[in-house]
Design an enzyme around this catalytic site. Structure first.
Site, PDB file in Angstrom:
ATOM      1  CB  CYS A  55      41.275  48.729  45.155  1.00  0.00           C
ATOM      2  SG  CYS A  55      40.370  48.685  46.408  1.00  0.00           S
ATOM      3  CG  HIS A  89      43.128  45.068  48.529  1.00  0.00           C
ATOM      4  ND1 HIS A  89      43.608  45.636  49.802  1.00  0.00           N
ATOM      5  CD2 HIS A  89      42.186  45.859  48.050  1.00  0.00           C
ATOM      6  CE1 HIS A  89      42.924  46.940  49.564  1.00  0.00           C
ATOM      7  NE2 HIS A  89      42.035  46.943  48.712  1.00  0.00           N
TER       8      HIS A  89
HETATM    9  N1  LIG Z   1      43.399  53.904  48.899  1.00  0.00           N
HETATM   10  C1  LIG Z   1      42.992  53.064  47.865  1.00  0.00           C
HETATM   11  O1  LIG Z   1      43.428  51.757  48.096  1.00  0.00           O
HETATM   12  C2  LIG Z   1      41.939  53.316  47.014  1.00  0.00           C
HETATM   13  C3  LIG Z   1      41.584  52.453  46.044  1.00  0.00           C
HETATM   14  C4  LIG Z   1      40.837  52.644  44.895  1.00  0.00           C
HETATM   15  C5  LIG Z   1      40.197  53.804  45.213  1.00  0.00           C
HETATM   16  N2  LIG Z   1      40.517  54.718  46.186  1.00  0.00           N
HETATM   17  C6  LIG Z   1      39.375  55.897  46.085  1.00  0.00           C
HETATM   18  O2  LIG Z   1      40.370  57.040  45.701  1.00  0.00           O
HETATM   19  C7  LIG Z   1      39.916  58.321  46.670  1.00  0.00           C
HETATM   20  C8  LIG Z   1      40.828  58.675  47.570  1.00  0.00           C
HETATM   21  O3  LIG Z   1      41.671  57.755  48.372  1.00  0.00           O
HETATM   22  P1  LIG Z   1      42.489  57.940  49.108  1.00  0.00           P
HETATM   23  O4  LIG Z   1      43.142  56.591  49.808  1.00  0.00           O
HETATM   24  O5  LIG Z   1      43.787  58.647  48.479  1.00  0.00           O
HETATM   25  O6  LIG Z   1      42.229  58.989  50.215  1.00  0.00           O
HETATM   26  P2  LIG Z   1      43.244  60.009  51.175  1.00  0.00           P
HETATM   27  O7  LIG Z   1      44.315  59.530  51.330  1.00  0.00           O
HETATM   28  O8  LIG Z   1      42.403  60.178  52.456  1.00  0.00           O
HETATM   29  O9  LIG Z   1      43.193  61.357  50.164  1.00  0.00           O
HETATM   30  C9  LIG Z   1      41.897  61.885  50.227  1.00  0.00           C
HETATM   31  C10 LIG Z   1      42.198  63.291  49.071  1.00  0.00           C
HETATM   32  O10 LIG Z   1      40.973  63.810  48.863  1.00  0.00           O
HETATM   33  C11 LIG Z   1      41.223  65.104  48.971  1.00  0.00           C
HETATM   34  N3  LIG Z   1      39.866  65.858  49.137  1.00  0.00           N
HETATM   35  C12 LIG Z   1      38.959  65.403  50.561  1.00  0.00           C
HETATM   36  N4  LIG Z   1      38.042  66.247  50.332  1.00  0.00           N
HETATM   37  C13 LIG Z   1      38.106  67.192  49.356  1.00  0.00           C
HETATM   38  C14 LIG Z   1      37.333  67.963  48.920  1.00  0.00           C
HETATM   39  N5  LIG Z   1      35.997  68.407  49.281  1.00  0.00           N
HETATM   40  N6  LIG Z   1      37.654  68.686  47.499  1.00  0.00           N
HETATM   41  C15 LIG Z   1      38.903  68.458  47.180  1.00  0.00           C
HETATM   42  N7  LIG Z   1      39.685  67.362  47.558  1.00  0.00           N
HETATM   43  C16 LIG Z   1      39.241  66.787  48.612  1.00  0.00           C
HETATM   44  C17 LIG Z   1      42.345  65.146  50.225  1.00  0.00           C
HETATM   45  O11 LIG Z   1      42.717  66.560  50.016  1.00  0.00           O
HETATM   46  P3  LIG Z   1      43.188  67.395  51.688  1.00  0.00           P
HETATM   47  O12 LIG Z   1      44.591  67.047  51.613  1.00  0.00           O
HETATM   48  O13 LIG Z   1      42.985  68.696  51.246  1.00  0.00           O
HETATM   49  O14 LIG Z   1      42.135  66.888  52.593  1.00  0.00           O
HETATM   50  C18 LIG Z   1      43.220  64.137  49.719  1.00  0.00           C
HETATM   51  O15 LIG Z   1      44.094  64.848  48.736  1.00  0.00           O
HETATM   52  C19 LIG Z   1      38.767  57.508  47.637  1.00  0.00           C
HETATM   53  O16 LIG Z   1      37.345  58.091  46.670  1.00  0.00           O
HETATM   54  C20 LIG Z   1      38.928  56.237  47.552  1.00  0.00           C
HETATM   55  O17 LIG Z   1      37.574  55.470  47.410  1.00  0.00           O
HETATM   56  C21 LIG Z   1      41.384  54.454  47.050  1.00  0.00           C
END
Ligand SMILES: NC(=O)c1ccc[n+]([C@@H]2O[C@H](COP(=O)([O-])OP(=O)(O)OC[C@H]3O[C@@H](n4cnc5c(N)ncnc54)[C@H](OP(=O)(O)O)[C@@H]3O)[C@@H](O)[C@H]2O)c1
Length: 334
Positions: free
Chosen positions: A136, A240
């Site tokens: 990001c 950010h």
């Molecule tokens: N937040 C940001 O600003 C941002 C920016 C850029 C990139 N990202 C990236 O995007 C990804 C998700 O981030 P987020 O912020 O959305 O996190 P989050 O709110 O913690 O959501 C994580 C998601 O992943 C799913 N998950 C976890 N383990 C899994 C598995 N083994 N198989 C399938 N699904 C699974 C979770 O499902 P459950 O409901 O089943 O737990 C949930 O839907 C990460 O890789 C992060 O680095 C985030």
């Protein structure tokens, strides 16, 4: 021409991580941008399998993400963490389903394009069914640097981030609210404090800093770009901030830089210090552009320039950028 497994010109799309912060934002952005699809499938971990999500007047049952789910999919938007992407993306590629991955798992792989549509859309052409969405903080940095690089050339970049706790997902936001209610985490509070990202054993730089340096060089095709980065998490939600100091290769006028930023697609110039106008996380929250303000000459070096760059990390930093990549694929714009 039918180019998708659906048998028509609209793809079957899957969202892996649909219950998370980025996954939920994918759904909003797809709706807002009217991304056309044939069928939509939502996936998460075993924990959320069976949950029902109502979207666009339809009920979707979340399924557990497993290797066999890609047969019928054309595009899979992944936001389920690095280990899930590492495990599942190769199965998607085998099934000719294009993965657009938000984790860091594939970003630096040679065969994987790392794409910001405003900066290097042509890189998508080289994909072998996995395309990576950059970090990001990197996305908003390269979006702001691109027009400067094209017009003046970059000699050196220094960036310090002020990163929203929403970058740590829903659990990061929950932690901040919990702490603001008085339940301060004893070991690593974020409320009233700052945090660094994690360090790998033996490294002086955090993972986030290393990602920003390497990804910026890859996206901009400037493998030797001198760039110094410090990444800090702050107790904000919504976007950010980045303090960016750039040394350019040639002379510039501040008024020309302002015009350049204002006329670049995807950027918004927000810079009127006398009227207290500059971008903040609260202002950019829920929006897609990268905002640039505090544009000043830095007289301490030759051709030095200061910028303050702010974007919603969950939208342009993740979901929106990925959906823009999907649009390029669907519309065959490149
Ligand atoms: N937040 C940001 O600003 C941002 C920016 C850029 C990139 N990202 C990236 O995007 C990804 C998700 O981030 P987020 O912020 O959305 O996190 P989050 O709110 O913690 O959501 C994580 C998601 O992943 C799913 N998950 C976890 N383990 C899994 C598995 N083994 N198989 C399938 N699904 C699974 C979770 O499902 P459950 O409901 O089943 O737990 C949930 O839907 C990460 O890789 C992060 O680095 C985030």
């Amino acid at each position: 021409m039918n180019k998708f497994k659906s048998g028509n010109n609209k793809p079957n799309i899957g969202i892996v991580g649909a219950t998370g912060l980025v996954g939920r934002t994918f759904l909003q952005v797809i709706q807002e941008r009217n991304l056309e699809y044939n069928e939509l499938f939502l996936f998460a971990s075993e924990k959320s399998a069976g949950a029902v999500i109502e979207y666009n007047g339809k009920k979707y049952t979340v399924q557990e993400a497993t290797p066999n789910l890609f047969e019928n999919l054309d595009i899979a938007l992944f936001s389920a963490g690095g280990s899930t992407s590492l495990k599942l993306a190769p199965f998607a590629a085998e099934n000719k389903c294009i993965v657009i991955d938000n984790s860091s798992a594939w970003r630096m792989a040679n065969a994987v394009p790392l794409v910001v549509p405003e900066v290097n859309p042509e890189a998508i052409n080289k994909h072998k069914y996995i395309i990576a969405n950059p970090n990001c903080s990197t996305i908003q940095l390269v979006a702001a640097l691109k027009p400067l690089s094209d017009k003046y050339g970059l000699k050196r970049v220094v960036c310090s981030t002020y990163q929203s706790i929403s970058g740590a997902g829903q659990k990061g936001i929950d932690k901040l609210y919990r702490e603001l209610e008085g339940n301060l985490d004893d070991t690593k509070p974020i409320a009233y404090s700052t945090l660094f990202h994690s360090f790998d054993e033996g490294e002086d730089f955090t993972n986030e800093e290393i990602k920003m340096i390497n990804e910026t060089r890859k996206i901009m095709s400037l493998p030797d770009l001198p760039i110094a980065v410090t990444c800090v998490r702050v107790p904000t939600i919504g976007g950010h901030g980045e303090s960016v100091n750039v040394e350019l290769n040639s002379e510039f006028e501040i008024s020309d830089v302002m015009k350049l930023i204002a006329n670049t697609s995807g950027l918004v110039l927000m810079d009127s210090p006398a009227r207290d106008i500059y971008p903040t996380p609260a202002i950019v929250d829920g929006t897609d552009p990268v905002y640039v303000g505090r544009i000043r000459r830095d007289d301490s070096v030759e051709n030095g320039l200061y910028l303050w760059v702010v974007a919603d990390n969950v939208r342009k930093g993740a979901a929106t950028n990925a959906v823009q990549i999907a649009e390029l694929i669907i519309n065959e714009k490149i």
